[in-house]
Design a protein around this motif. Structure first.
Motif, PDB file in Angstrom:
ATOM      1  N   GLY A 193      15.200 115.815  81.591  1.00 38.53           N
ATOM      2  CA  GLY A 193      15.496 116.252  82.951  1.00 38.53           C
ATOM      3  C   GLY A 193      15.386 115.218  84.045  1.00 38.53           C
ATOM      4  O   GLY A 193      15.822 115.461  85.171  1.00 38.53           O
ATOM      5  N   GLY A 194      14.757 114.064  83.768  1.00 37.40           N
ATOM      6  CA  GLY A 194      14.617 113.048  84.794  1.00 37.40           C
ATOM      7  C   GLY A 194      13.308 113.135  85.545  1.00 37.40           C
ATOM      8  O   GLY A 194      12.326 113.712  85.063  1.00 37.40           O
ATOM      9  N   GLU A 195      13.277 112.583  86.746  1.00 42.89           N
ATOM     10  CA  GLU A 195      12.031 112.420  87.494  1.00 42.89           C
ATOM     11  C   GLU A 195      11.406 113.760  87.866  1.00 42.89           C
ATOM     12  O   GLU A 195      12.051 114.623  88.459  1.00 42.89           O
ATOM     13  N   ILE A 196      10.120 113.917  87.546  1.00 40.90           N
ATOM     14  CA  ILE A 196       9.359 115.123  87.857  1.00 40.90           C
ATOM     15  C   ILE A 196       8.596 114.896  89.153  1.00 40.90           C
ATOM     16  O   ILE A 196       7.940 113.864  89.325  1.00 40.90           O
ATOM     17  N   SER A 197       8.670 115.861  90.066  1.00 48.67           N
ATOM     18  CA  SER A 197       8.020 115.670  91.368  1.00 48.67           C
ATOM     19  C   SER A 197       6.738 116.480  91.532  1.00 48.67           C
ATOM     20  O   SER A 197       5.777 115.994  92.129  1.00 48.67           O
ATOM     21  N   GLU A 198       6.691 117.713  91.008  1.00 47.69           N
ATOM     22  CA  GLU A 198       5.546 118.588  91.264  1.00 47.69           C
ATOM     23  C   GLU A 198       5.205 119.415  90.031  1.00 47.69           C
ATOM     24  O   GLU A 198       6.049 119.649  89.163  1.00 47.69           O
ATOM     25  N   ALA A 199       3.949 119.880  89.977  1.00 45.87           N
ATOM     26  CA  ALA A 199       3.495 120.731  88.876  1.00 45.87           C
ATOM     27  C   ALA A 199       2.591 121.831  89.402  1.00 45.87           C
ATOM     28  O   ALA A 199       1.822 121.636  90.346  1.00 45.87           O
TER      29      ALA A 199
END
Length: 362
Positions: A193-199
């Protein structure tokens, strides 16, 4: 063909044997020496594999024919052993996670520039043929714009824990399946999915054995481009490893039999891979043939090429640290009742703590 790259292996437990079997299937890499502090493990490893061992890590690292070293030591030993290997000018392969803490993971990444070596991290799941087929479909536009990813990696480990096993304890297995299983999926969805920003994450403890660690984990991820993902992991269920990707033109599903995880060249015989297109329903799903592959052999061959060329590969320290950052963002979210946590903030805090540690050492 070029001669196989000669490497050593440190830590001679069960996983060392799995990787040794994989290496013996390859013409690109050859494990020529092993080290463990345990004489019993050294003798058993040589008896089982035919590979000589040494009681002294320094003598293994002094061998000029050895270009890299595979680490299958406990997570908290990754940094100190990797540092010794790197100082000797050898390339590093470390099993996932890259380290037990993000600060240690960042320190391992820094060894590359400090000593002119490469670091390979054993996030092998992204190398499975079915996963690669999904990525190919995404890149070709076959699924349209991807909006949602679902991933689950579960097994029954929490039902078997005792106080004598290291996974019983929070400080050694943070979040239970979160750091032991879900971390595979964090790397996988990062790859897909590419770059992860938040969790955002929640957890629960349902196993009757009474271990310190949580045994149920659910994490929601948001990506920089807006897509979202769910990563679930239960430590009290039959084993499963599944990935499902939803796009505007189609969805794809991949699932393997966790029982053959240690023998990845058998995965294609019992896996499930299909695509469902457009407005077609369940009945029109197209079953795809999963290809034979061996993720452990492939990852070791990537390592061998890095040892030969001095160039990194996709199983990089940076990618390994993204997976650990997801774990620690999830842990922080659990502690704050599911609040969204930015990965950039987790990374920045770890870098600050690592910098403070450097100043204290100085």
């Amino acid at each position: 063909m070029a001669e196989p790259v000669h490497v050593g292996i440190v830590g001679l437990g069960r996983w060392a044997r799995v990787l040794t079997r994989a290496a013996k299937k390859s013409n690109a890499i050859k494990i020529v020496a092993g080290f463990s502090r345990s004489e019993e493990k050294r003798e058993a490893f040589t008896r089982d594999t035919g590979i000589p061992t040494t009681s002294d890590l320094k003598s293994l690292l002094a061998d000029p024919s050895i270009k890299g070293v595979i680490l299958t030591v406990p997570n908290e030993q990754h940094l100190p052993v990797a540092a010794e290997v790197a100082k000797a000018g050898k390339h590093v392969y470390t099993e996932k996670p890259i380290a037990s803490t993000l600060e240690d993971g960042l320190a391992i990444a820094a060894l590359e520039k400090e000593h002119g070596i490469t670091v390979t991290v054993g996030h092998s799941a992204r190398l499975m043929a079915g996963v690669r087929r999904i990525r190919e479909a995404i890149d070709a536009g076959e699924l349209g714009r991807v909006a949602l990813i679902e991933a689950n990696f579960s097994n029954e480990r929490a039902l078997e824990l005792t106080p004598q096993t290291w996974r019983w304890y929070k400080h050694r297995a943070p979040g239970g399946p979160l750091s032991q299983l879900a971390i595979h999926m964090f790397d996988l969805v990062h790859y897909i999915g590419g770059e992860i920003s938040e969790a955002s994450s929640i957890a629960s403890k349902l196993s009757p054995v009474g271990a310190e660690v949580d045994d149920q984990s659910l994490t929601l991820l948001k990506f920089k481009d807006g897509k979202v993902a769910y990563v679930g992991s239960s430590w009290t269920s039959p084993g499963i490893f599944s990935l499902r990707v939803f796009g505007a033109k189609g969805l794809m599903h991949y699932e393997i039999d966790f029982g053959v995880w240690d023998t990845p060249d058998e995965i294609h015989k019992s896996s499930s891979l299909y695509i469902q297109r457009g407005k077609d329903g369940f009945g029109k799903r197209e079953v795809l043939q999963d290809s034979e592959s061996d993720m452990f052999r492939i990852e070791l061959e990537l390592f061998a090429e890095s040892c030969r060329s001095g160039k990194g590969n996709e199983l990089s320290a940076d990618n390994g640290n993204v997976a650990v950052a997801c774990v620690y963002a999830a842990l922080q979210s659990i502690d704050s009742n599911g609040q969204l946590v930015k990965l950039a903030d987790v990374m920045a805090a770890a870098r600050a703590r690592a910098g403070e540690g450097d100043r204290h050492v100085a």
